[in-house]
Design an enzyme around this catalytic site. Structure first.
Site, PDB file in Angstrom:
ATOM      1  N   GLU A   1     -26.958 -19.193 -18.373  1.00 47.13           N
ATOM      2  CA  GLU A   1     -27.453 -17.913 -18.889  1.00 47.13           C
ATOM      3  C   GLU A   1     -28.976 -17.769 -18.891  1.00 47.13           C
ATOM      4  OE1 GLU A   1     -23.916 -16.405 -21.859  1.00 47.13           O
ATOM      5  OE2 GLU A   1     -25.650 -17.388 -22.750  1.00 47.13           O
TER       6      GLU A   1
ATOM      7  N   GLU B   1     -17.397 -19.031 -20.248  1.00 47.95           N
ATOM      8  CA  GLU B   1     -17.429 -18.774 -21.701  1.00 47.95           C
ATOM      9  C   GLU B   1     -16.723 -17.464 -21.972  1.00 47.95           C
ATOM     10  OE1 GLU B   1     -21.133 -18.874 -23.902  1.00 47.95           O
ATOM     11  OE2 GLU B   1     -21.843 -20.591 -22.731  1.00 47.95           O
TER      12      GLU B   1
END
Length: 462
Positions: free
Chosen positions: A181, A368
């Site tokens: 990320e 995720e």
């Protein structure tokens, strides 16, 4: 084709995830140094965070510190045995750069290598395949003090660290991710000032972003040079973004938002170029790009093998000429009472479909996807988590639909395995399938873990 459509293939990877910073604890033991996340958790404990982002609705850093995580460092064997009992066949593990090379570059900490060797061997003994992240936000603070991602030497530092990891663990780890990320660590950290290092400088943000892309390329090249036969990619977050109104202005706003928050990372990693629409239509970005950026991309480009996708929320976006991307987030339709993230399971289908179509149906993993519930302080209440069961069921149904539709979705990782420290929020949120007492480390399975276990073992989603 069978009538019951909610079945996962036998070779589908299904498991859980966590990060080193959030789970390990032992933040200053056995030679480990301070990470940027450790540093800012102390520096900002209980303080207001300046330059709040429209995308991160937090106003105060938690007073709680990440020193304990969920005690994974001391109890990894028990945690891994629980995963084995759950029936999951995979886990997404993050390594701590601060534990392996505490000074950022140079001398390797053998105690860190020894710890991860024990962890990896335990996973393999329990029949659990690993996807390993090299960096999940927790950059060594000593490197941040040298400029961190902004420093032109950052790609070299990262490559050297990656090589140490490949040499130490690559004989057993066959799935790697370079970064987790960057859209949070860099976009929120440099453009919006809502995440460490809390800068608000477009030029520095674009430079930092560029350096992480070059670092990713260097690590991909270094891994392929080992001939270890595995796969390497990167993990990026994606939001299901739709126009506030069915008009061309808002549709264009959605495209710019998606191409910057997601495509700015994935497009160069797969195609060697930044999204041209953003460069063409967003003058502030175009005018602040690093010098010779395309020459850098051309010189170092190495396509990755798969995309890791972190999916949590949906949002609606409208045209706004006074913002960086000429777009502005508006309130989502799909708010969820009692949860800190507005979940929209159907959006998972939308984003994987978009990515599969855009990037030639590349191999994809949901790295995720998790349900954040407030820490009520009541153990029984927190463990009777029916809302989390619904969350898991509906998102996995979307996965099954995608597979039947022909999309190359190969795995799903629930975030996270056990209640851990959440960056900025401390222990106020519980994501885990396992309940953890943050003060003592005592654990117990939540109702959702028993449910998840049935899916892992049967491959059927009711």
């Amino acid at each position: 084709m069978e009538l019951f459509g909610f079945r996962l293939p036998e070779d589908f990877l299904i498991g859980t995830a966590n990060s080193a910073f959030q789970s390990e604890g032992a933040w200053d033991r056995d030679g480990k140094s301070e990470s940027v996340m450790d540093y800012y958790a102390r520096e900002f404990a209980g303080k207001e965070v300046a330059n709040q982002s429209a995308f991160v609705e937090r106003s105060r850093y938690s007073e709680e510190l990440p020193d304990r995580g969920c005690y994974f460092y001391d109890n990894y064997e028990a945690y891994i045995e629980d995963m084995q009992k759950t029936g999951q066949n995979t886990f997404r593990l993050a390594l701590a750069w601060t534990r392996i090379i505490p000074t950022g570059f140079g001398e390797v900490n053998q105690k860190g290598i020894d710890f991860y060797n024990k962890v990896i061997d335990k996973f393999l003994t329990c029949g659990i395949t690993l996807l390993v992240d090299l960096l999940h936000w927790d950059l060594p603070q000593c490197l941040m003090e040298l400029g961190g991602y902004e420093n032109p030497d950052f790609p070299k530092w990262f490559e050297a660290y990656a090589k140490v990891c490949f040499e130490a663990f690559g004989d057993r780890v066959k799935m790697w991710s370079t970064f987790n990320e960057n859209a949070i660590a860099v976009t929120n950290g440099y453009f919006y000032g809502s995440f460490p290092p809390f800068r608000k400088d477009t030029r520095l943000g674009l430079l930092a972003a560029h350096h992480t892309i070059l670092a990713h390329f260097r690590a991909v090249r270094a891994y392929r040079a080992t001939n270890q036969g595995g796969k390497i990619g990167a993990v990026n977050c994606i939001t299901d973004t739709t126009p506030a109104e069915p008009c061309e202005e808002d549709i264009g706003a959605v495209a710019r938002q998606q191409e910057f928050t997601f495509g700015w990372w994935v497009q160069p990693m797969l195609e060697g170029t930044y999204p041209q629409r953003v460069l063409r239509e967003c003058p502030v970005i175009r005018e602040n790009m690093p010098e010779n950026y395309q020459q850098d991309l051309d010189a170092w480009f190495a396509p990755m093998d798969y995309i890791g996708l972190n999916y949590y929320i949906s949002q609606r976006t409208e045209y706004n000429p006074d913002t960086l991307l000429l777009s502005n987030r508006v309130e989502s339709f799909y708010s969820t009472p009692g949860q800190s993230y507005a979940s929209y399971p159907a959006g998972l289908f939308d984003v994987v479909q978009y990515i599969g179509d855009r990037y030639h149906n590349i191999e994809m993993y949901i790295t995720e996807n998790g349900c954040a519930m407030p820490n009520s302080g009541d153990e029984e209440k927190d463990c009777e988590d029916d809302a989390r069961i619904t969350y898991i069921r509906e998102h996995l149904r979307s996965c099954a639909r995608l597979i039947r539709a022909g999309y190359n979705l190969k795995g799903y990782y629930y975030w996270n395995d056990a209640d851990s420290y959440e960056e900025l929020d401390g222990y106020k949120l519980r994501f885990g399938l396992t309940w953890v007492d943050s003060k003592t480390g005592r654990r117990r399975w939540k109702k959702s873990r028993y449910y998840f276990s049935k899916i892992c073992k049967s491959r059927l989603i009711n």
